[in-house]
Design an enzyme around this catalytic site. Structure first.
Site, PDB file in Angstrom:
ATOM      1  N   ARG A  72       6.237  -1.238   1.727  1.00  0.00           N
ATOM      2  CA  ARG A  72       5.344  -2.373   1.950  1.00  0.00           C
ATOM      3  C   ARG A  72       6.114  -3.691   1.984  1.00  0.00           C
ATOM      4  O   ARG A  72       5.517  -4.733   2.198  1.00  0.00           O
ATOM      5  CB  ARG A  72       4.337  -2.440   0.809  1.00  0.00           C
TER       6      ARG A  72
ATOM      7  N   LYS B  85      -4.955   4.986   7.204  1.00  0.00           N
ATOM      8  CA  LYS B  85      -3.724   5.701   6.859  1.00  0.00           C
ATOM      9  C   LYS B  85      -4.020   6.935   5.991  1.00  0.00           C
ATOM     10  O   LYS B  85      -3.507   8.016   6.264  1.00  0.00           O
ATOM     11  CB  LYS B  85      -2.751   4.776   6.103  1.00  0.00           C
TER      12      LYS B  85
ATOM     13  N   ARG C  48      -5.275  -8.671  -0.318  1.00  0.00           N
ATOM     14  CA  ARG C  48      -4.471  -7.533   0.177  1.00  0.00           C
ATOM     15  C   ARG C  48      -4.074  -7.761   1.632  1.00  0.00           C
ATOM     16  O   ARG C  48      -2.955  -7.440   2.037  1.00  0.00           O
ATOM     17  CB  ARG C  48      -5.250  -6.229   0.003  1.00  0.00           C
TER      18      ARG C  48
ATOM     19  N   ARG D 266     -15.201   5.259  -5.984  1.00  0.00           N
ATOM     20  CA  ARG D 266     -14.855   4.062  -5.220  1.00  0.00           C
ATOM     21  C   ARG D 266     -13.709   3.374  -5.928  1.00  0.00           C
ATOM     22  O   ARG D 266     -13.623   3.420  -7.153  1.00  0.00           O
ATOM     23  CB  ARG D 266     -16.051   3.105  -5.156  1.00  0.00           C
TER      24      ARG D 266
ATOM     25  N   ARG E  92     -16.239   2.197   1.728  1.00  0.00           N
ATOM     26  CA  ARG E  92     -15.558   3.490   1.615  1.00  0.00           C
ATOM     27  C   ARG E  92     -15.554   4.073   0.210  1.00  0.00           C
ATOM     28  O   ARG E  92     -15.631   3.365  -0.781  1.00  0.00           O
ATOM     29  CB  ARG E  92     -14.132   3.389   2.158  1.00  0.00           C
TER      30      ARG E  92
HETATM   31  P1  AMP Z   1      -3.177   1.359  -1.436  1.00  0.00           P
HETATM   32  O1  AMP Z   1      -3.899   2.541  -2.017  1.00  0.00           O
HETATM   33  O2  AMP Z   1      -2.000   1.760  -0.598  1.00  0.00           O
HETATM   34  O3  AMP Z   1      -4.089   0.400  -0.729  1.00  0.00           O
HETATM   35  O4  AMP Z   1      -2.564   0.566  -2.680  1.00  0.00           O
HETATM   36  C1  AMP Z   1      -3.408  -0.002  -3.675  1.00  0.00           C
HETATM   37  C2  AMP Z   1      -2.638  -1.052  -4.472  1.00  0.00           C
HETATM   38  O5  AMP Z   1      -1.514  -0.435  -5.117  1.00  0.00           O
HETATM   39  C3  AMP Z   1      -2.033  -2.167  -3.647  1.00  0.00           C
HETATM   40  O6  AMP Z   1      -2.947  -3.229  -3.390  1.00  0.00           O
HETATM   41  C4  AMP Z   1      -0.878  -2.610  -4.549  1.00  0.00           C
HETATM   42  O7  AMP Z   1      -1.342  -3.373  -5.628  1.00  0.00           O
HETATM   43  C5  AMP Z   1      -0.385  -1.269  -5.091  1.00  0.00           C
HETATM   44  N1  AMP Z   1       0.631  -0.639  -4.211  1.00  0.00           N
HETATM   45  C6  AMP Z   1       0.525   0.538  -3.538  1.00  0.00           C
HETATM   46  N2  AMP Z   1       1.622   0.821  -2.848  1.00  0.00           N
HETATM   47  C7  AMP Z   1       2.472  -0.211  -3.063  1.00  0.00           C
HETATM   48  C8  AMP Z   1       3.775  -0.529  -2.609  1.00  0.00           C
HETATM   49  N3  AMP Z   1       4.436   0.278  -1.761  1.00  0.00           N
HETATM   50  N4  AMP Z   1       4.326  -1.695  -3.036  1.00  0.00           N
HETATM   51  C9  AMP Z   1       3.688  -2.524  -3.883  1.00  0.00           C
HETATM   52  N5  AMP Z   1       2.457  -2.295  -4.335  1.00  0.00           N
HETATM   53  C10 AMP Z   1       1.836  -1.147  -3.949  1.00  0.00           C
END
Ligand code: AMP
Length: 217
Positions: A89, A14, A173, A161, A128
């Site tokens: 999410r 993404k 996750r 990282r 990554r």
């Molecule tokens: P990401 O960079 O999108 O993988 O997000 C990293 C972490 O941020 C996730 O594992 C969640 O802990 C938190 N996070 C990011 N976006 C959301 C969201 N829309 N709702 C809830 N938690 C989020």
């Protein structure tokens, strides 16, 4: 105006695709994960609350996330359109987004789902890293900078990282993705705006497919 959501599990691509679409359509990537990481780095109140949950791979509370997005969407640079990456999410987040867009008289054009098999996701996430300056994505095995140690896009030499990109957190996750985020698929399918793309293909092929989806609207 182009308003998109990129959906898919962690590691589906993404962020990488959002960066490419930003350049092509001159619209902005809105990544709630990036916003939260910036809060953590700044040591803000939101950052302090979110850090423990992020480190465990759990979702941050809907109200925190929705408040963050609703502030961000007000900014002038979002005028031409946006690519939501990592938001919504949960179904309550999707409902809040609907309310927000209705109030702003904007519409979602497409929700693009990138599908990738679980073992490939784990493999991608564990290798990554990204440019500390512009956020461009790289991978130890198959997406290295052309000149070692120098970002292809901005020339910076600092990379980072993510603290949550480790095998244990990834499992949590993924569990949260299938439990809480996957219910968004029927939600958007019913609205007729969901399009599915094979995220296992190489990044250029995936970009071409997404462009087809957007331009063929
Ligand atoms: P990401 O960079 O999108 O993988 O997000 C990293 C972490 O941020 C996730 O594992 C969640 O802990 C938190 N996070 C990011 N976006 C959301 C969201 N829309 N709702 C809830 N938690 C989020």
């Amino acid at each position: 105006m182009t308003n998109l959501i990129l959906l898919g599990p962690p590691g589906a691509g993404k962020g990488t695709q959002a960066k490419r679409l930003e350049q092509r359509y001159r619209i902005v990537q809105l990544s709630t994960g990036d916003m939260l990481r910036a809060h953590v780095r700044d040591g803000s109140e939101i950052g302090k609350q979110a850090k423990a949950m992020m480190d465990r791979g759990e979702l941050v509370h809907d109200n925190v996330i929705v408040a963050m997005i609703s502030d961000r969407i007000e900014q002038p640079d979002v005028e031409r359109g946006f690519i939501l990456d990592g938001f919504p999410r949960t179904v309550p987040q999707a409902q809040a987004l609907d309310g927000l867009l209705k109030w702003k008289r904007r519409e979602l054009d497409r929700v693009v789902l990138l599908t990738v098999k679980d073992d490939e996701l784990v493999e991608r996430i564990s290798g990554r890293y990204s440019c500390a300056n512009c956020g461009a994505s790289y991978h130890d095995a198959n997406m290295k900078p052309k000149v070692p140690g120098v970002c292809d896009f901005c020339g910076a030499k600092d990379f980072r990282r993510r603290a949550d990109d480790n095998a244990e957190t990834v499992r949590e996750r993924l569990k949260n993705y299938y439990g809480q985020t996957a219910p968004l698929l029927p939600y958007y399918r019913e609205k007729g705006i969901l399009r599915e793309i094979d995220g296992m293909a190489d990044a250029d092929t995936v970009t071409a497919q997404i462009i087809k989806v957007i331009d063929g609207k």
